[in-house]
Design a protein around this motif. Structure first.
Motif, PDB file in Angstrom:
ATOM      1  N   UNK A   1      11.211  -3.309  -6.054  1.00  0.00           N
ATOM      2  CA  UNK A   1      10.038  -2.898  -6.832  1.00  0.00           C
ATOM      3  C   UNK A   1       8.845  -2.747  -5.893  1.00  0.00           C
ATOM      4  N   UNK A   2       8.412  -1.516  -5.710  1.00  0.00           N
ATOM      5  CA  UNK A   2       7.268  -1.225  -4.840  1.00  0.00           C
ATOM      6  C   UNK A   2       6.757   0.164  -5.210  1.00  0.00           C
TER       7      UNK A   2
ATOM      8  N   UNK B   1       9.864  -7.844  -4.857  1.00  0.00           N
ATOM      9  CA  UNK B   1       8.714  -7.446  -5.671  1.00  0.00           C
ATOM     10  C   UNK B   1       7.424  -7.398  -4.861  1.00  0.00           C
ATOM     11  N   UNK B   2       6.751  -6.235  -4.888  1.00  0.00           N
ATOM     12  CA  UNK B   2       5.410  -6.157  -4.324  1.00  0.00           C
ATOM     13  C   UNK B   2       4.440  -6.810  -5.313  1.00  0.00           C
TER      14      UNK B   2
ATOM     15  N   UNK C   1      -0.120  -6.639 -12.051  1.00  0.00           N
ATOM     16  CA  UNK C   1       0.688  -6.455 -10.847  1.00  0.00           C
ATOM     17  C   UNK C   1       2.018  -7.173 -10.894  1.00  0.00           C
ATOM     18  N   UNK C   2       2.461  -7.637  -9.718  1.00  0.00           N
ATOM     19  CA  UNK C   2       3.752  -8.303  -9.626  1.00  0.00           C
ATOM     20  C   UNK C   2       3.860  -9.543 -10.482  1.00  0.00           C
TER      21      UNK C   2
ATOM     22  N   UNK D   1      11.615 -12.507  -5.325  1.00  0.00           N
ATOM     23  CA  UNK D   1      11.136 -12.741  -3.966  1.00  0.00           C
ATOM     24  C   UNK D   1      10.030 -11.729  -3.717  1.00  0.00           C
ATOM     25  N   UNK D   2       8.791 -12.200  -3.623  1.00  0.00           N
ATOM     26  CA  UNK D   2       7.658 -11.305  -3.375  1.00  0.00           C
ATOM     27  C   UNK D   2       7.718 -10.805  -1.933  1.00  0.00           C
ATOM     28  N   UNK D   3       7.426  -9.535  -1.767  1.00  0.00           N
ATOM     29  CA  UNK D   3       7.432  -8.907  -0.445  1.00  0.00           C
ATOM     30  C   UNK D   3       6.226  -7.984  -0.398  1.00  0.00           C
ATOM     31  N   UNK D   4       5.183  -8.394   0.318  1.00  0.00           N
ATOM     32  CA  UNK D   4       3.917  -7.677   0.226  1.00  0.00           C
ATOM     33  C   UNK D   4       3.218  -7.595   1.572  1.00  0.00           C
TER      34      UNK D   4
END
Length: 212
Positions: free
Chosen positions: A7-8, A51-52, A62-63, A77-80
């Motif tokens: 998800x981005x 997830x962004x 947002x996320x 798992x947030x990836x930002x």
């Protein structure tokens, strides 16, 4: 294989991440905004959602909004690109199991996905301190909040959280499989027990205690 949803809102990042992930990770699909992410999670039931934290759409949350609107048990798992304490703590409070910055390698992300899928929490080293500090400071506040929540029944707590998040009475009734009249009754009881006068005060009360 561990299944993944990416998800981005940047398509070039999604395609690059997909190609960098290890071959034993099964990418089920992609989503680019809050609403499409919530729909894809419900439909595909991935083991882990990458997830962004900054996403368009939805109610602007947002996320963190994606996490809150997704089925219980979904692992995120947030990836930002962001490494701000506010973003990290916000998405973790919502329910994410870890947070990596986009400087992480494909190998690091793949390893972290497997750890999150197995139930572990994963953070980029510098970010872990934000979480420890935030939840340590909240420990005292939680004791007070627990005493206040003890005044409410289990059903009243469910209704309180949904109303505080902005759900309409009819939406709460649908979510909890009860009548609108029963929702109204529970809301009245919640306001009386917490000595509040309106749903706006209830939202502020719940937000201050990080119950949303």
């Amino acid at each position: 294989m561990t299944s993944v949803l990416i998800v981005d809102d940047h398509s070039i990042f999604r395609s690059g991440l997909r190609s960098d992930l290890d071959a034993d990770l099964d990418v089920l699909g992609e989503a680019s905004d809050v609403d499409s992410a919530v729909e894809a999670i419900a439909r595909l039931a991935p083991d882990v959602v990458l997830l962004d934290v900054h996403l368009p759409g939805g109610g602007g949350g947002g996320g963190a909004e994606v996490v809150r609107r997704s089925p219980q048990g979904t692992r995120f798992l947030a990836l930002s690109v962001s490494d701000s304490a506010e973003d990290v703590v916000g998405v973790i409070r919502a329910g994410a199991r870890g947070y990596l910055t986009k400087t992480s390698s494909g190998e690091e992300v793949s390893r972290s996905v497997r750890l999150v899928a197995s139930g572990d929490a994963v953070f980029s080293p510098r970010l872990a301190g934000f979480v420890i500090d935030a939840f340590g400071a909240a420990a005292g506040e939680q004791a007070e909040s627990t005493a206040e929540l003890d005044r409410l029944s289990a059903r009243e707590r469910e209704v309180m959280r949904l109303i505080a998040r902005g759900y309409a009475y009819r939406e709460v009734a649908t979510e909890l499989f009860i009548s609108v009249k029963t929702v109204e009754s529970h809301v009245s009881a919640v306001l009386r027990k917490l000595q509040l006068s309106s749903r706006h005060e209830l939202t502020a009360w719940a937000s201050a205690r990080r119950l949303l």
